[in-house]
Design a protein around this motif. Structure first.
Motif, PDB file in Angstrom:
ATOM      1  N   TYR A 241      -6.360   6.400   0.965  1.00 24.99           N
ATOM      2  CA  TYR A 241      -6.419   6.459   2.604  1.00 24.99           C
ATOM      3  C   TYR A 241      -6.750   7.783   2.862  1.00 24.99           C
ATOM      4  O   TYR A 241      -6.370   9.063   2.137  1.00 24.99           O
ATOM      5  CB  TYR A 241      -5.073   6.046   3.070  1.00 24.99           C
ATOM      6  CG  TYR A 241      -4.879   4.541   2.934  1.00 24.99           C
ATOM      7  CD1 TYR A 241      -5.520   3.695   4.177  1.00 24.99           C
ATOM      8  CD2 TYR A 241      -4.398   3.893   1.812  1.00 24.99           C
ATOM      9  CE1 TYR A 241      -5.060   2.448   4.292  1.00 24.99           C
ATOM     10  CE2 TYR A 241      -4.446   2.588   2.053  1.00 24.99           C
ATOM     11  CZ  TYR A 241      -4.825   1.889   3.053  1.00 24.99           C
ATOM     12  OH  TYR A 241      -4.563   0.383   3.258  1.00 24.99           O
TER      13      TYR A 241
ATOM     14  N   ASP B  77       1.885   6.997  -4.995  1.00 21.66           N
ATOM     15  CA  ASP B  77       1.634   7.332  -3.582  1.00 21.66           C
ATOM     16  C   ASP B  77       2.910   7.419  -2.769  1.00 21.66           C
ATOM     17  O   ASP B  77       3.167   7.771  -1.673  1.00 21.66           O
ATOM     18  CB  ASP B  77       0.743   6.244  -2.927  1.00 21.66           C
ATOM     19  CG  ASP B  77      -0.677   6.325  -3.895  1.00 21.66           C
ATOM     20  OD1 ASP B  77      -1.389   7.293  -3.391  1.00 21.66           O
ATOM     21  OD2 ASP B  77      -0.864   5.510  -4.493  1.00 21.66           O
TER      22      ASP B  77
ATOM     23  N   VAL C  72      -5.196   8.884   5.703  1.00 19.02           N
ATOM     24  CA  VAL C  72      -3.734   9.026   6.072  1.00 19.02           C
ATOM     25  C   VAL C  72      -3.081   7.644   5.501  1.00 19.02           C
ATOM     26  O   VAL C  72      -3.409   6.798   5.877  1.00 19.02           O
ATOM     27  CB  VAL C  72      -3.468   9.062   7.584  1.00 19.02           C
ATOM     28  CG1 VAL C  72      -2.085   9.128   7.773  1.00 19.02           C
ATOM     29  CG2 VAL C  72      -4.251  10.317   8.171  1.00 19.02           C
ATOM     30  N   ASN C  73      -2.126   7.977   4.676  1.00 16.55           N
ATOM     31  CA  ASN C  73      -1.639   6.999   4.050  1.00 16.55           C
ATOM     32  C   ASN C  73      -0.841   6.133   4.894  1.00 16.55           C
ATOM     33  O   ASN C  73      -0.150   6.543   5.891  1.00 16.55           O
ATOM     34  CB  ASN C  73      -0.560   7.414   2.874  1.00 16.55           C
ATOM     35  CG  ASN C  73      -1.198   7.593   1.685  1.00 16.55           C
ATOM     36  OD1 ASN C  73      -2.507   7.721   1.687  1.00 16.55           O
ATOM     37  ND2 ASN C  73      -0.736   8.267   0.725  1.00 16.55           N
ATOM     38  N   PRO C  74      -0.572   4.867   4.622  1.00 17.13           N
ATOM     39  CA  PRO C  74       0.297   4.034   5.375  1.00 17.13           C
ATOM     40  C   PRO C  74       1.739   4.243   5.175  1.00 17.13           C
ATOM     41  O   PRO C  74       2.200   5.139   4.140  1.00 17.13           O
ATOM     42  CB  PRO C  74       0.131   2.474   4.945  1.00 17.13           C
ATOM     43  CG  PRO C  74      -0.933   2.671   4.361  1.00 17.13           C
ATOM     44  CD  PRO C  74      -0.946   3.839   3.707  1.00 17.13           C
ATOM     45  N   GLY C  75       2.547   4.144   6.286  1.00 17.19           N
ATOM     46  CA  GLY C  75       4.021   4.470   6.194  1.00 17.19           C
ATOM     47  C   GLY C  75       5.030   3.760   6.901  1.00 17.19           C
ATOM     48  O   GLY C  75       4.588   2.570   7.193  1.00 17.19           O
TER      49      GLY C  75
ATOM     50  N   ARG D 208      -0.353  15.375  -6.801  1.00 18.41           N
ATOM     51  CA  ARG D 208       0.009  14.015  -7.058  1.00 18.41           C
ATOM     52  C   ARG D 208      -0.771  13.405  -8.331  1.00 18.41           C
ATOM     53  O   ARG D 208      -1.204  12.332  -8.210  1.00 18.41           O
ATOM     54  CB  ARG D 208      -0.208  12.966  -6.068  1.00 18.41           C
ATOM     55  CG  ARG D 208       0.513  13.503  -4.652  1.00 18.41           C
ATOM     56  CD  ARG D 208       0.583  12.650  -3.481  1.00 18.41           C
ATOM     57  NE  ARG D 208       1.117  13.179  -2.321  1.00 18.41           N
ATOM     58  CZ  ARG D 208       0.880  12.504  -1.450  1.00 18.41           C
ATOM     59  NH1 ARG D 208       0.551  11.239  -1.084  1.00 18.41           N
ATOM     60  NH2 ARG D 208       1.671  13.055  -0.098  1.00 18.41           N
TER      61      ARG D 208
ATOM     62  N   LEU E 157       4.921  -0.596   4.504  1.00 18.04           N
ATOM     63  CA  LEU E 157       5.302  -0.557   2.958  1.00 18.04           C
ATOM     64  C   LEU E 157       6.366  -1.677   2.595  1.00 18.04           C
ATOM     65  O   LEU E 157       7.135  -1.297   1.797  1.00 18.04           O
ATOM     66  CB  LEU E 157       5.838   0.790   2.623  1.00 18.04           C
ATOM     67  CG  LEU E 157       4.916   2.019   3.087  1.00 18.04           C
ATOM     68  CD1 LEU E 157       5.848   3.267   2.699  1.00 18.04           C
ATOM     69  CD2 LEU E 157       3.625   1.861   2.281  1.00 18.04           C
TER      70      LEU E 157
ATOM     71  N   VAL F 150       2.742   3.664  11.566  1.00 18.75           N
ATOM     72  CA  VAL F 150       1.790   4.314  10.732  1.00 18.75           C
ATOM     73  C   VAL F 150       1.165   3.135   9.751  1.00 18.75           C
ATOM     74  O   VAL F 150       1.482   2.979   8.647  1.00 18.75           O
ATOM     75  CB  VAL F 150       2.436   5.598   9.793  1.00 18.75           C
ATOM     76  CG1 VAL F 150       1.179   6.157   9.073  1.00 18.75           C
ATOM     77  CG2 VAL F 150       2.930   6.305  10.945  1.00 18.75           C
TER      78      VAL F 150
ATOM     79  N   SER G 178      -9.116   0.621  -0.197  1.00 21.99           N
ATOM     80  CA  SER G 178      -7.840   1.247  -0.412  1.00 21.99           C
ATOM     81  C   SER G 178      -7.674   1.831  -1.568  1.00 21.99           C
ATOM     82  O   SER G 178      -7.008   2.805  -1.853  1.00 21.99           O
ATOM     83  CB  SER G 178      -6.661   0.186  -0.089  1.00 21.99           C
ATOM     84  OG  SER G 178      -6.687  -0.634  -1.074  1.00 21.99           O
ATOM     85  N   GLY G 179      -8.289   1.229  -2.744  1.00 23.57           N
ATOM     86  CA  GLY G 179      -8.059   1.770  -4.017  1.00 23.57           C
ATOM     87  C   GLY G 179      -8.771   3.434  -4.039  1.00 23.57           C
ATOM     88  O   GLY G 179      -8.494   3.750  -5.070  1.00 23.57           O
TER      89      GLY G 179
ATOM     90  N   PHE H  37      -4.809   0.004  -3.691  1.00 20.03           N
ATOM     91  CA  PHE H  37      -3.673   0.639  -3.293  1.00 20.03           C
ATOM     92  C   PHE H  37      -2.385  -0.188  -3.239  1.00 20.03           C
ATOM     93  O   PHE H  37      -2.505  -1.247  -2.661  1.00 20.03           O
ATOM     94  CB  PHE H  37      -3.991   1.446  -2.076  1.00 20.03           C
ATOM     95  CG  PHE H  37      -3.764   2.868  -1.921  1.00 20.03           C
ATOM     96  CD1 PHE H  37      -4.108   3.685  -2.843  1.00 20.03           C
ATOM     97  CD2 PHE H  37      -3.185   3.322  -0.556  1.00 20.03           C
ATOM     98  CE1 PHE H  37      -4.132   5.088  -2.767  1.00 20.03           C
ATOM     99  CE2 PHE H  37      -2.832   4.837  -0.713  1.00 20.03           C
ATOM    100  CZ  PHE H  37      -3.298   5.487  -1.652  1.00 20.03           C
TER     101      PHE H  37
ATOM    102  N   ILE I  46       0.928  -1.227   0.106  1.00 22.77           N
ATOM    103  CA  ILE I  46       0.080   0.098   0.046  1.00 22.77           C
ATOM    104  C   ILE I  46       0.810   1.281  -0.008  1.00 22.77           C
ATOM    105  O   ILE I  46       1.987   1.205  -0.293  1.00 22.77           O
ATOM    106  CB  ILE I  46      -1.040  -0.190   0.958  1.00 22.77           C
ATOM    107  CG1 ILE I  46      -0.639  -0.568   2.354  1.00 22.77           C
ATOM    108  CG2 ILE I  46      -2.228  -1.071   0.582  1.00 22.77           C
ATOM    109  CD1 ILE I  46      -1.640  -0.671   3.530  1.00 22.77           C
ATOM    110  N   ALA I  47       0.229   2.250   0.366  1.00 15.70           N
ATOM    111  CA  ALA I  47       1.039   3.518   0.002  1.00 15.70           C
ATOM    112  C   ALA I  47       1.617   4.201   1.239  1.00 15.70           C
ATOM    113  O   ALA I  47       1.450   3.883   2.429  1.00 15.70           O
ATOM    114  CB  ALA I  47      -0.340   4.561  -0.337  1.00 15.70           C
ATOM    115  N   SER I  48       2.351   5.316   0.972  1.00 17.79           N
ATOM    116  CA  SER I  48       3.293   5.925   2.010  1.00 17.79           C
ATOM    117  C   SER I  48       2.715   7.259   2.391  1.00 17.79           C
ATOM    118  O   SER I  48       1.913   7.895   1.520  1.00 17.79           O
ATOM    119  CB  SER I  48       4.663   5.880   1.328  1.00 17.79           C
ATOM    120  OG  SER I  48       4.657   6.790   0.258  1.00 17.79           O
ATOM    121  N   GLN I  49       3.228   7.703   3.146  1.00 15.20           N
ATOM    122  CA  GLN I  49       2.517   9.030   3.892  1.00 15.20           C
ATOM    123  C   GLN I  49       3.781  10.010   4.009  1.00 15.20           C
ATOM    124  O   GLN I  49       3.163  11.103   3.619  1.00 15.20           O
ATOM    125  CB  GLN I  49       2.280   8.665   5.439  1.00 15.20           C
ATOM    126  CG  GLN I  49       1.829   9.762   6.424  1.00 15.20           C
ATOM    127  CD  GLN I  49       1.662   9.529   7.679  1.00 15.20           C
ATOM    128  OE1 GLN I  49       2.782   8.807   8.046  1.00 15.20           O
ATOM    129  NE2 GLN I  49       0.836   9.970   8.232  1.00 15.20           N
TER     130      GLN I  49
END
Lengths: 508, 508
Positions: free
Chosen positions: B214, A111, B216-219, B363, A484, B223, B210-211, A251, A19-22
């Motif tokens: 988010y 992302d 808040v994006n994962p990181g 983005r 991630l 997070v 998720s598609g 994502f 999935i995506a990053s922050q």
């Protein structure tokens, strides 16, 4: 392991795992690291990110890298690249000049702004990586009435959504949903379904649409084009191929996807160019010790000479799969945590083809041919060198047991395995166009021993936060300390997070 | 004209008007054209295709081109490019070096193998043109509860398909479709709907995915990411924005879409390089006459001098909108047929921005921002120069009355018009980043007088086949004589078809 289209879906999930990053930029750190020494273990993206950012702050950075090149898993195989898997023969990549395969990371999602932050900072040119191509084939052997057919994604999407729209529209018109949906909303819904499903006439029938392709394409003169017939609803249901796609790409697989022009290793090289002076190559870490004053890292150089470096802090980016075997004085709790995560068996193969038959014969430009052929999952086509002569195809991308089984084969046998499968989908072209191959089984690669960390829910609760904290003067970083996992962004953002902590302590 | 989302859909249809092409290579012609003279009117893609192929056969080709450059509508505006619309001031393009707008054709669909045939033959490098980007905004002012919101395509797709899947799944589970669908098929259908719509739990609810993005994006570190909430079903229905997309992109808009690296005019230049010796520039056709022996074309050169060329055959690629005003001795039937088609009013504007705010702030990497803002339709973002500093945005792309209205404005007024709209979608960035503009209203461009031929069904039955036949020694070619109107492939394939006829006659 499950077979059929379920297998494919597992693959899709594995693709989407990261999935995506922050974070979009490195931490804004003030103050100076002058007089503080940091030893960084591993010159992958996490290690080089830390070295680059900490050196700017004045820290004395020393990076120990076991290999003779930097980048970690961020590699591209091209002419001259060699790889010896553990217990295996050495493969020398024989691709033509200009041809390559990204056998490690191969995609940069929009992302992942952290990765994009550095491609921008370092002027690494990007190009679109075609990650979604509805014109590419879906080829299933276990799909009931649609088995062993070269379907196109656009056919499956158009027909499944067309038939389902028709079913719902007719149900609405027939009054079946009068209790569920108001009359006004029914009108709006029908309007939507007509459009979504290209429903025709007062009967609201789906009879195919141009987006699924023509039988004969329109052209000049009197050639107006001949529509194609849709696949049957019941066949599609029985084949279960509708599940190859869903409403949207999950994502972070949605477009726009990128790749560096010339290979993913352009990112590694861009970092390396900026931090090379801090890197000691061929330095294999033997032990990590710490006391009240410092951390001591012993390493062996290429000549077998053992040396020790002392530093105020250590940032260890070594994969946990490797770190668990290194002699350390971590507490038992920390050691247990390090062992608390499995690493993914992952395999890829690049096949150089002397002709881009997928473009020339099938009009497939990039993207993924999806299949349930055992241990193949996807045949992915290059997103660069459009219309040129040769190209390197990703012949398989597999995980888990598939990866373990195929990795037991020799490189030549793996190529034959991939060709056998590809020939079924591109008969007459795949094998005859093949020139040479380069494969990797990441779980057999020294200093990696796996593709990426695979956390369980339990591991995330227990081991993960322990490792996140580090121990004493040692902090850990890498894709394994992120949500991630398997992505470069995980490595970069983890480094960002940990250098902030180190700096805070150093300034205290 | 209709407003709201219906307007947008008209646009989508207009984009899809050309559909796909059939021919993949020029006709294989044997024999020699030696000693035969062909005068070709117009050095656009149709004329240059004919000149290139016929010259290879030995024909003596003379191309008359009214402009001082070749390419016809295949143009790119870049520094130094100038355009004076009829009755208007001259625009001098002031874009920075390396920046351009394809103000004529701007996309090469994979189905247009004829165009791709020449980019391959002539080594014109291609790059992906991001024609579908679900991360781009949809901004509607007339969308009820969702008006004036910056929605993303992925949200609309995920949520509409999620809600609709939930509705149908619940109907199936509730037994409402027991008469329509067998029990076995119901199981398969539910399985599909769960996947398509990301339905959760035994209640089969759509709760977002998720598609759609988010919150808040994962990181890295702890997070894990925060999911976002879906838009409500009733709001989506009332807004009618679900109709912005459909099950699949209609022909030929599906991926993979291409553009030449450096501008569409690279195709024109590649042709011109190979046929330049046959082209007489600045030669404006005055009259076309024929007799039993030859065809006679009178033209005026840039100095006003009038000359006449005699030839065995004439291939006239002049747009019908222009040809209708030229003095000819065609029969009344033929003249009527020439007048039997309308040409599309079409306008485009390129806006050079000093910062790629759509990438940096939002983005959005390429693709189209869809809107119902009057006479805008789309704001399309460049598919080249990723992450670089500046970029040229397509500020509008409009047709019909919109195009006519906006074309009455001066170039400066058109830019202000486009900026006013863009500022609503990118507040604080659009106007402040703007540097300079270049616009075109094709219906006001001399020698074109319209974007492309717009055939009615009646016209296709009557005038079209008449023109297709040609008259005497004069044959016609161009996008207008194809079912690919508005596309370069139409021009090329039409030329292929007509030179085959000419050659057959010449050999007879």
């Amino acid at each position: 392991m499950v077979g059929g289209s379920a297998l494919l879906l597992n693959t899709m999930n594995a693709w989407g795992m990261g999935i995506a990053s922050q974070a979009v930029a490195p931490p804004q750190l003030s103050g100076s690291g002058k007089g503080k020494k940091i030893v960084i273990l591993g010159a992958g993206l996490a290690g080089m990110t830390a070295a680059y950012e900490l050196a700017k702050l004045g820290y004395d950075c020393q990076v120990l890298e076991a290999r003779h090149f930097a980048g970690g898993r961020c590699q591209s195989a091209r002419k001259g690249f060699a790889l010896q898997e553990l217990g295996g023969e050495t493969q020398h990549c024989k691709f033509d000049q200009g041809q390559y395969i990204n056998h490690g990371p191969w995609r940069i999602p929009l992302d992942h702004q952290s990765t994009l932050y550095y491609t921008r900072q370092f002027d690494v040119p990007l190009e679109v990586m075609v990650n979604e191509n509805d014109h590419a084939f879906v080829y299933m052997e276990d799909a009931g009435p649609l088995s062993k057919q070269r379907l196109r994604g656009e056919q499956l999407k158009a027909d499944m959504r067309g038939h389902v729209s028709e079913l719902l529209a007719k149900s609405v018109k027939g009054g079946l949903l009068d209790q569920q949906v108001t009359q006004d909303d029914q009108m709006l819904l029908l309007d939507y379904l007509k459009h979504e499903g290209a429903l025709e006439g007062p009967e609201l029938q789906y009879k195919g649409r141009s987006g699924r392709g023509y039988a004969v394409n329109p052209g000049a003169g009197l050639v107006a084009g001949t529509p194609s017939d849709p696949l049957g609803f019941r066949d599609l249901l029985a084949a279960k191929v509708g599940k190859v796609y869903s409403a949207v790409q999950d994502f972070p697989m949605h477009g726009t996807m990128f790749q560096p022009v010339g290979g993913m290793d352009q990112i590694a090289k861009a970092f390396e160019k900026r931090v090379r002076r801090h890197i000691r190559y061929g330095a294999e870490v033997q032990s990590i010790r710490q006391n009240a004053e410092q951390v001591l890292v012993t390493y062996k150089d290429a000549g077998g000479k053992v040396s020790t470096i002392g530093a105020d802090y250590c940032l260890c980016t070594i994969p946990l799969s490797v770190l668990r075997m290194i002699d350390t004085d971590f507490t038992d709790k920390f050691k247990t945590a390090i062992r608390g995560v499995a690493y993914a068996p992952v395999g890829k193969i690049g096949l150089q083809m002397n002709r881009r038959f997928w473009e020339e014969d099938e009009r497939i430009y990039g993207g993924h041919v999806l299949t349930d052929l055992k241990a193949i999952n996807t045949i992915s086509l290059p997103s660069t060198g459009w219309q040129s002569r040769k190209g390197v195809v990703l012949g398989y991308y597999h995980y888990a047991l598939d990866a373990i089984e195929v990795s037991a084969l020799s490189p030549a046998e793996r190529a034959q395995f991939a060709l056998d499968a590809g020939e079924k989908i591109f008969p007459g072209a795949y094998r005859s166009s093949f020139e040479n191959a380069f494969s990797v089984a990441w779980h057999r690669v020294q200093y990696n021993l796996g593709g990426w960390a695979e956390w369980t829910d339990d591991g995330r609760k227990d081991a993960y936060p322990t490792l996140q904290e580090g121990e004493g003067r040692v902090m850990l970083a890498g894709e394994h300390l992120s949500y991630l996992t398997g992505w470069q962004a995980g490595a970069i953002e983890s480094a960002w997070q940990q250098i902030e902590k180190i700096h805070r302590r150093a300034m205290a």
